[in-house]
Scaffold this motif. Structure first.
Motif, mmCIF file in Angstrom:
data_model
loop_
_atom_site.group_PDB
_atom_site.id
_atom_site.type_symbol
_atom_site.label_atom_id
_atom_site.label_comp_id
_atom_site.label_asym_id
_atom_site.label_seq_id
_atom_site.Cartn_x
_atom_site.Cartn_y
_atom_site.Cartn_z
ATOM 1 N N ARG A 27 0.821 -1.211 0.000
ATOM 2 C CA ARG A 27 0.000 0.000 0.000
ATOM 3 C C ARG A 27 0.859 1.267 0.000
ATOM 4 O O ARG A 27 0.342 2.368 0.146
ATOM 5 N N THR A 29 1.934 3.541 -1.879
ATOM 6 C CA THR A 29 1.748 4.170 -3.180
ATOM 7 C C THR A 29 1.755 5.680 -3.044
ATOM 8 O O THR A 29 1.698 6.217 -1.940
ATOM 9 N N PRO A 31 0.413 9.468 -2.992
ATOM 10 C CA PRO A 31 -0.868 10.045 -2.580
ATOM 11 C C PRO A 31 -1.782 10.301 -3.779
ATOM 12 O O PRO A 31 -1.361 10.874 -4.777
ATOM 13 N N CYS A 32 -3.013 9.835 -3.671
ATOM 14 C CA CYS A 32 -4.065 10.021 -4.692
ATOM 15 C C CYS A 32 -3.820 9.229 -5.974
ATOM 16 O O CYS A 32 -4.591 9.347 -6.930
ATOM 17 N N LEU A 33 -2.750 8.436 -6.030
ATOM 18 C CA LEU A 33 -2.431 7.694 -7.251
ATOM 19 C C LEU A 33 -2.480 6.174 -7.054
ATOM 20 O O LEU A 33 -1.954 5.431 -7.882
ATOM 21 N N ARG A 34 -3.105 5.720 -5.980
ATOM 22 C CA ARG A 34 -3.071 4.286 -5.685
ATOM 23 C C ARG A 34 -3.645 3.441 -6.815
ATOM 24 O O ARG A 34 -3.074 2.418 -7.192
ATOM 25 N N ASP A 37 -1.119 3.421 -9.648
ATOM 26 C CA ASP A 37 0.076 2.656 -9.290
ATOM 27 C C ASP A 37 -0.204 1.153 -9.347
ATOM 28 O O ASP A 37 0.592 0.373 -9.890
#
Length: 204
Positions: A27, A29, A31-34, A37
């Protein structure tokens, strides 16, 4: 696009080397791009770990310490899931062979929701840059296919092939997303001039 390409490229290299084990990200990753990613990991040939704290129960070392042992932690999770009629996968982190044995003993005595055992830091780095996977292999043999297994810790592009030969189901590495090098992608239309400038500056 540059970040996703970097993630996919590294994932492809590690997934190929890890075979027959599957590569997982974590997890960790951006921020805001999980979603992006994790999508890039899939594109690169890896598998996805949990998306958040809601789609898998992960019993970590701090949970085990707070519960007073791995059996207590597993029992608390099983009770919680049963009381709320929840059906989710459960993974428990183990750090020693004794903890692996305790997990297996607990599972043999009860109807548990446990699905995966993490074998954390059982890959030992050696002074010559190699790794010793004997402890990891012994843990996998103890589990003997009763649960999925996941190796974590000291996973690099140089070590992942050897780890993959241990018999583990999965290998997880935060490096796939938390410190990936973005691929340098140009959107220049005049490719001839762009290449000329790139050669002059050492970028092409």
């Amino acid at each position: 696009m540059q970040r996703m390409s970097g993630i996919a490229t590294l994932t492809k290299a590690m997934a190929d080397a890890a075979y027959p084990a599957y590569m997982l990200e974590t997890r960790k990753t951006a921020p805001c791009l999980r979603l992006l990613d994790k999508w890039a990991v899939l594109i690169g040939g890896g598998r996805n770990h949990r998306m958040g704290l809601f789609d898998m129960v992960m019993i970590k070392d701090n949970h085990i310490s707070a519960a007073g042992g791995v059996s207590n932690a597993l029992e608390a999770v099983d009770l919680y899931l049963e009381q709320r009629n929840l059906k989710v996968e459960v993974e428990v982190e183990t750090r020693t062979l004794e903890e692996v044995k305790e997990v297996l003993h607990y599972a043999s005595q009860t109807n548990t929701s446990l699905t995966r055992i993490m074998l954390d830091n059982m890959v030992l780095p050696l002074p010559n840059g190699d790794v010793d996977i004997s402890m990891l292999k012994e843990a996998v043999q103890l589990v003997n296919g009763k649960f999925e297994t996941e190796a974590s810790g000291n996973v690099t592009l140089d070590t992942v092939h050897k780890i993959g030969q241990s018999g583990v189901t999965y290998i997880s590495s935060g490096s796939l997303t938390h410190s990936v090098k973005a691929l340098d992608i140009s959107l220049k239309i005049d490719t001839e001039l762009a290449l000329k400038v790139g050669r002059r500056t050492g970028r092409a």
